[in-house]
Design an enzyme around this catalytic site. Structure first.
Site, PDB file in Angstrom:
ATOM      1  N   ASP A  52      -4.989 -11.142   6.530  1.00  0.00           N
ATOM      2  CA  ASP A  52      -4.711 -12.434   5.890  1.00  0.00           C
ATOM      3  C   ASP A  52      -3.305 -12.919   6.239  1.00  0.00           C
ATOM      4  O   ASP A  52      -3.086 -14.110   6.496  1.00  0.00           O
ATOM      5  CB  ASP A  52      -4.869 -12.311   4.375  1.00  0.00           C
ATOM      6  CG  ASP A  52      -6.232 -11.790   3.981  1.00  0.00           C
ATOM      7  OD1 ASP A  52      -7.232 -12.377   4.409  1.00  0.00           O
ATOM      8  OD2 ASP A  52      -6.302 -10.781   3.256  1.00  0.00           O
ATOM      9  N   HIS A  64      -7.841  -9.702  -1.965  1.00  0.00           N
ATOM     10  CA  HIS A  64      -8.436 -10.102  -0.679  1.00  0.00           C
ATOM     11  C   HIS A  64      -9.742 -10.825  -0.991  1.00  0.00           C
ATOM     12  O   HIS A  64     -10.837 -10.298  -0.833  1.00  0.00           O
ATOM     13  CB  HIS A  64      -8.680  -8.877   0.195  1.00  0.00           C
ATOM     14  CG  HIS A  64      -9.362  -9.200   1.495  1.00  0.00           C
ATOM     15  ND1 HIS A  64      -8.786 -10.013   2.450  1.00  0.00           N
ATOM     16  CD2 HIS A  64     -10.563  -8.839   1.992  1.00  0.00           C
ATOM     17  CE1 HIS A  64      -9.606 -10.117   3.476  1.00  0.00           C
ATOM     18  NE2 HIS A  64     -10.697  -9.428   3.224  1.00  0.00           N
TER      19      HIS A  64
END
Length: 293
Positions: A105, A133
């Site tokens: 990410d 996440h």
């Protein structure tokens, strides 16, 4: 066979097995990648329970046979809560040694900022992914830098930063699946290597990296019993510290709180797997995980 034929300089041999008590014996690093993807009609709570049982068993195996200072990186989704489950089932291993992967990410966020600013990727630094996440993750442009300057001084488009940039990073995994028909592979592998290297290479002065780590004693007031992505730095000895004193404005604080609440709800859903009583599942919003089928 392909790994062997690639002549990687640090690869000595490959041992394949299905018994985690054999595979994890004396391991110094454990990369827990495999998890069941969500099938048609499967609720997120079902996925948490099914995968949670896998990671509970892996935690028990690591606890029994791995090196006492083994570093554990959980990739299989939902990775934050899976890492928490694994940690709770491995009391012999230091809690700080458990990580869930949010480096992919971070890399995605750096990519988008670099493209918007028209710079090379390595000119973007100090990017943090906060939280889970999932699509509640918070890519932090407030503290990020481009060429050493605050992102907000280089990219003046506040609306793009708060809306398009944030949503693009949150949903990048899903967009990739839509285009390619499967979850990310090469970029995930690179981010796993990046995450490991961040722990065995001293962090560049003034910079940090993102990892979802145990929150006990954290400086940001996050619930003390979660695996939560935060800014970290390392001396290169495999250990890390959470970087304190980042600017948390109202925009960030609101979104960080939402991700924290989601992880608290996930923890409640798997209470039976982490030795807690009175668990219940109240996941009212389905924040489909990036890369989740």
């Amino acid at each position: 066979m392909e790994l062997e034929d690639s002549l990687y300089p640090l690869l000595r041999e490959l041992n394949l097995g299905i018994d985690s008590y054999e595979v994890f014996r004396d391991a110094d690093w454990a990369l827990l990648i495999g998890a069941k993807p969500r099938g048609p009609g499967m609720e997120r709570a079902d996925l948490l329970d099914i995968n949670g049982k896998i990671f509970a068993e892996q935690g028990k195996a690591l606890n029994a046979v791995a090196s006492e200072n083994v570093k554990v990186l959980v990739v299989g989704n939902p990775c934050n809560t899976n890492a928490l489950i694994c940690m709770k089932n491995a009391p012999r291993i230091p809690k700080k040694n458990f990580h869930a992967l949010t480096r992919l990410d971070e890399n995605r966020a750096k990519c988008q900022l670099a493209l918007k600013a028209g710079v090379f990727y390595d000119n973007v630094s100090n990017v943090t992914i906060w939280g889970n996440h999932s699509t509640t993750q918070v890519p932090d442009f407030v503290n990020a830098k481009i060429h050493g300057k605050p992102v907000t001084e280089v990219i003046k488009d506040k609306k793009w930063l708060e809306e398009e940039f944030t949503e693009t990073v949150q949903k990048r995994g899903g967009a990739l699946i839509k285009k390619w028909g499967r979850s990310s592979a090469a970029s995930t592998a690179v981010s796993i290597a990046d995450a490991m290297k961040s722990l065995v290479t001293p962090t560049r002065e003034g910079d940090w990296f993102s990892s979802a780590v145990y929150t006990e004693g954290n400086p940001y007031g996050i619930d003390n019993d979660l695996i939560f992505s935060m800014p970290c730095r390392s001396k290169g000895d495999g250990d890390y510290e959470i970087v304190p004193d980042l600017q948390i404005n109202e925009w960030l604080a609101t979104r960080i709180k939402k991700s924290e609440e989601e992880l608290i709800s996930e923890r409640s859903c798997v209470a039976h797997l982490i030795g807690q009583d009175n668990g219940y599942c109240d996941l009212t919003e389905d924040t489909r995980l990036p890369g989740e089928q």
